[in-house]
Design a protein around this motif. Structure first.
Motif, mmCIF file in Angstrom:
data_model
loop_
_atom_site.group_PDB
_atom_site.id
_atom_site.type_symbol
_atom_site.label_atom_id
_atom_site.label_comp_id
_atom_site.label_asym_id
_atom_site.label_seq_id
_atom_site.Cartn_x
_atom_site.Cartn_y
_atom_site.Cartn_z
ATOM 1 N N ILE A 34 1.181 -0.912 0.171
ATOM 2 C CA ILE A 34 0.193 -0.551 -0.025
ATOM 3 C C ILE A 34 0.798 1.365 0.220
ATOM 4 O O ILE A 34 2.155 1.606 0.765
ATOM 5 N N PHE A 35 0.669 2.129 -0.955
ATOM 6 C CA PHE A 35 1.405 2.948 -1.095
ATOM 7 C C PHE A 35 0.399 4.385 -1.084
ATOM 8 O O PHE A 35 -0.456 4.823 -1.322
ATOM 9 N N ALA A 36 1.069 5.627 -0.536
ATOM 10 C CA ALA A 36 0.301 6.657 -0.035
ATOM 11 C C ALA A 36 0.244 7.776 -0.776
ATOM 12 O O ALA A 36 1.410 8.041 -0.843
ATOM 13 N N CYS A 37 -0.153 8.728 -1.303
ATOM 14 C CA CYS A 37 -0.228 9.944 -1.593
ATOM 15 C C CYS A 37 0.154 11.396 -0.728
ATOM 16 O O CYS A 37 -1.883 10.996 -0.473
ATOM 17 N N PHE A 38 0.262 12.086 0.016
ATOM 18 C CA PHE A 38 -0.172 12.793 1.257
ATOM 19 C C PHE A 38 -0.906 14.050 0.579
ATOM 20 O O PHE A 38 -1.328 14.562 1.006
ATOM 21 N N ASN A 39 -0.126 13.689 -0.591
ATOM 22 C CA ASN A 39 -0.375 15.419 -1.008
ATOM 23 C C ASN A 39 -1.890 15.156 -1.674
ATOM 24 O O ASN A 39 -3.173 16.418 -1.739
ATOM 25 N N THR A 96 17.129 -5.634 -7.702
ATOM 26 C CA THR A 96 17.588 -4.568 -8.631
ATOM 27 C C THR A 96 15.393 -3.555 -9.050
ATOM 28 O O THR A 96 15.766 -2.183 -9.189
ATOM 29 N N GLU A 97 14.923 -4.089 -8.974
ATOM 30 C CA GLU A 97 12.952 -3.735 -9.374
ATOM 31 C C GLU A 97 12.987 -3.130 -7.963
ATOM 32 O O GLU A 97 12.118 -1.835 -7.956
ATOM 33 N N ILE A 98 13.683 -3.472 -6.778
ATOM 34 C CA ILE A 98 13.119 -2.853 -5.701
ATOM 35 C C ILE A 98 13.668 -1.827 -5.261
ATOM 36 O O ILE A 98 13.124 -0.735 -4.901
ATOM 37 N N ARG A 99 15.035 -2.183 -5.587
ATOM 38 C CA ARG A 99 15.994 -1.114 -4.917
ATOM 39 C C ARG A 99 15.857 0.859 -6.504
ATOM 40 O O ARG A 99 15.749 1.529 -5.500
ATOM 41 N N ASN A 100 15.261 0.842 -7.748
ATOM 42 C CA ASN A 100 14.436 1.657 -8.355
ATOM 43 C C ASN A 100 13.449 2.004 -8.117
ATOM 44 O O ASN A 100 13.108 2.608 -9.040
ATOM 45 N N ARG A 101 12.377 0.718 -7.546
ATOM 46 C CA ARG A 101 10.841 1.186 -7.860
ATOM 47 C C ARG A 101 10.993 2.561 -7.308
ATOM 48 O O ARG A 101 11.022 2.550 -6.003
ATOM 49 N N GLN A 102 9.889 3.135 -7.808
ATOM 50 C CA GLN A 102 9.275 4.591 -7.210
ATOM 51 C C GLN A 102 8.387 4.534 -7.465
ATOM 52 O O GLN A 102 7.842 4.857 -9.349
ATOM 53 N N TYR A 103 6.816 4.462 -6.860
ATOM 54 C CA TYR A 103 5.223 5.028 -7.696
ATOM 55 C C TYR A 103 5.265 6.514 -7.436
ATOM 56 O O TYR A 103 5.213 6.436 -6.550
ATOM 57 N N LYS A 104 4.409 6.656 -9.268
ATOM 58 C CA LYS A 104 3.621 8.032 -9.257
ATOM 59 C C LYS A 104 2.967 8.320 -8.379
ATOM 60 O O LYS A 104 1.890 6.880 -9.070
ATOM 61 N N CYS A 105 1.527 8.994 -7.988
ATOM 62 C CA CYS A 105 0.762 9.032 -8.107
ATOM 63 C C CYS A 105 0.292 9.538 -9.739
ATOM 64 O O CYS A 105 0.680 10.248 -10.182
ATOM 65 N N PRO A 106 -1.018 8.408 -9.616
ATOM 66 C CA PRO A 106 -1.438 8.887 -10.513
ATOM 67 C C PRO A 106 -2.246 9.979 -10.856
ATOM 68 O O PRO A 106 -2.675 10.744 -12.476
ATOM 69 N N GLN A 107 -2.665 10.951 -9.941
ATOM 70 C CA GLN A 107 -3.392 12.428 -9.578
ATOM 71 C C GLN A 107 -2.668 13.093 -10.125
ATOM 72 O O GLN A 107 -2.417 13.772 -10.623
ATOM 73 N N CYS A 108 -1.751 13.434 -9.122
ATOM 74 C CA CYS A 108 -0.492 14.308 -9.289
ATOM 75 C C CYS A 108 0.789 14.408 -9.595
ATOM 76 O O CYS A 108 1.533 15.207 -9.699
ATOM 77 N N SER A 109 1.494 12.713 -9.656
ATOM 78 C CA SER A 109 2.800 12.509 -10.318
ATOM 79 C C SER A 109 4.256 12.336 -9.018
ATOM 80 O O SER A 109 4.899 12.812 -9.741
ATOM 81 N N GLU A 110 3.264 13.216 -8.103
ATOM 82 C CA GLU A 110 4.465 12.810 -6.970
ATOM 83 C C GLU A 110 4.803 11.435 -6.684
ATOM 84 O O GLU A 110 3.972 11.014 -6.371
ATOM 85 N N MET A 121 4.639 8.313 -4.251
ATOM 86 C CA MET A 121 4.453 7.756 -3.070
ATOM 87 C C MET A 121 4.924 7.495 -2.483
ATOM 88 O O MET A 121 6.027 6.536 -2.071
ATOM 89 N N ASN A 122 4.462 6.815 -1.044
ATOM 90 C CA ASN A 122 5.006 6.884 0.252
ATOM 91 C C ASN A 122 4.302 4.989 0.504
ATOM 92 O O ASN A 122 3.370 5.284 0.475
ATOM 93 N N ASP A 123 5.629 4.333 1.401
ATOM 94 C CA ASP A 123 5.285 2.371 0.885
ATOM 95 C C ASP A 123 4.605 2.556 2.739
ATOM 96 O O ASP A 123 5.505 2.806 3.541
ATOM 97 N N MET A 124 3.393 2.575 2.456
ATOM 98 C CA MET A 124 2.929 2.470 4.475
ATOM 99 C C MET A 124 2.799 1.012 4.991
ATOM 100 O O MET A 124 2.881 0.872 6.186
ATOM 101 N N GLY A 125 2.925 0.422 3.974
ATOM 102 C CA GLY A 125 3.231 -0.897 4.266
ATOM 103 C C GLY A 125 1.548 -1.981 4.210
ATOM 104 O O GLY A 125 0.468 -1.134 4.339
ATOM 105 N N HIS A 126 2.250 -3.367 5.155
ATOM 106 C CA HIS A 126 0.461 -3.589 4.905
ATOM 107 C C HIS A 126 -0.406 -3.727 5.597
ATOM 108 O O HIS A 126 -1.909 -3.954 4.990
ATOM 109 N N ASP A 127 -0.010 -3.140 6.700
ATOM 110 C CA ASP A 127 -1.544 -2.394 7.293
ATOM 111 C C ASP A 127 -1.797 -1.948 7.727
ATOM 112 O O ASP A 127 -2.804 -0.939 8.716
#
Length: 124
Positions: free
Chosen positions: A13-18, A34-48, A50-56
């Protein structure tokens, strides 16, 4: 037995605080190192990024800005919602007013400078 290990890879679960939104993404278990080290998910709405919040992580309502501010402060202080699924991520404060005390009691700092920076960031 840990529910996350037992029932296969859960999406992260990733969150966009904006935008105050969450999105599920592919689990680390399904990616190469390699994919884990390089992954950065961008918010589909604002392109910032996102932050990895954890499963819970359970997101507050989108219009609850106080709770989103609380979650963001906790995240920036190193407290996300990662766990193996057995007991959850542990206690997290329910109110924004409880965050500063929670962090000061539970955060371990690498240096005195980091502790001072953390203290000053709560005053803003």
């Amino acid at each position: 037995m840990c529910r996350y290990a037992m029932y296969g890879p859960y999406k992260d679960i990733f969150a966009c605080f904006n935008c105050r939104k969450v999105f599920k993404q592919v689990s680390d278990l399904e990616l190469s190192d390699t994919e884990i080290r390089n992954r950065q998910y961008k918010c589909p709405q604002c392109s910032e990024i996102m932050n990895d919040m954890g499963h819970d992580f359970k997101a507050p309502k989108q219009d609850d800005t106080m709770q989103w501010t609380k979650v963001e402060l906790l995240y920036k202080s190193g407290f996300a919602y990662h766990s193996c699924g057995c007991n959850g991520p542990g206690y997290r404060p329910a109110k924004l007013s409880e965050v500063e005390e929670f962090v000061s009691k539970n955060k371990t700092f690498k240096s005195a400078g980091e502790a001072l920076l953390q203290k000053l960031s709560f005053k803003n």
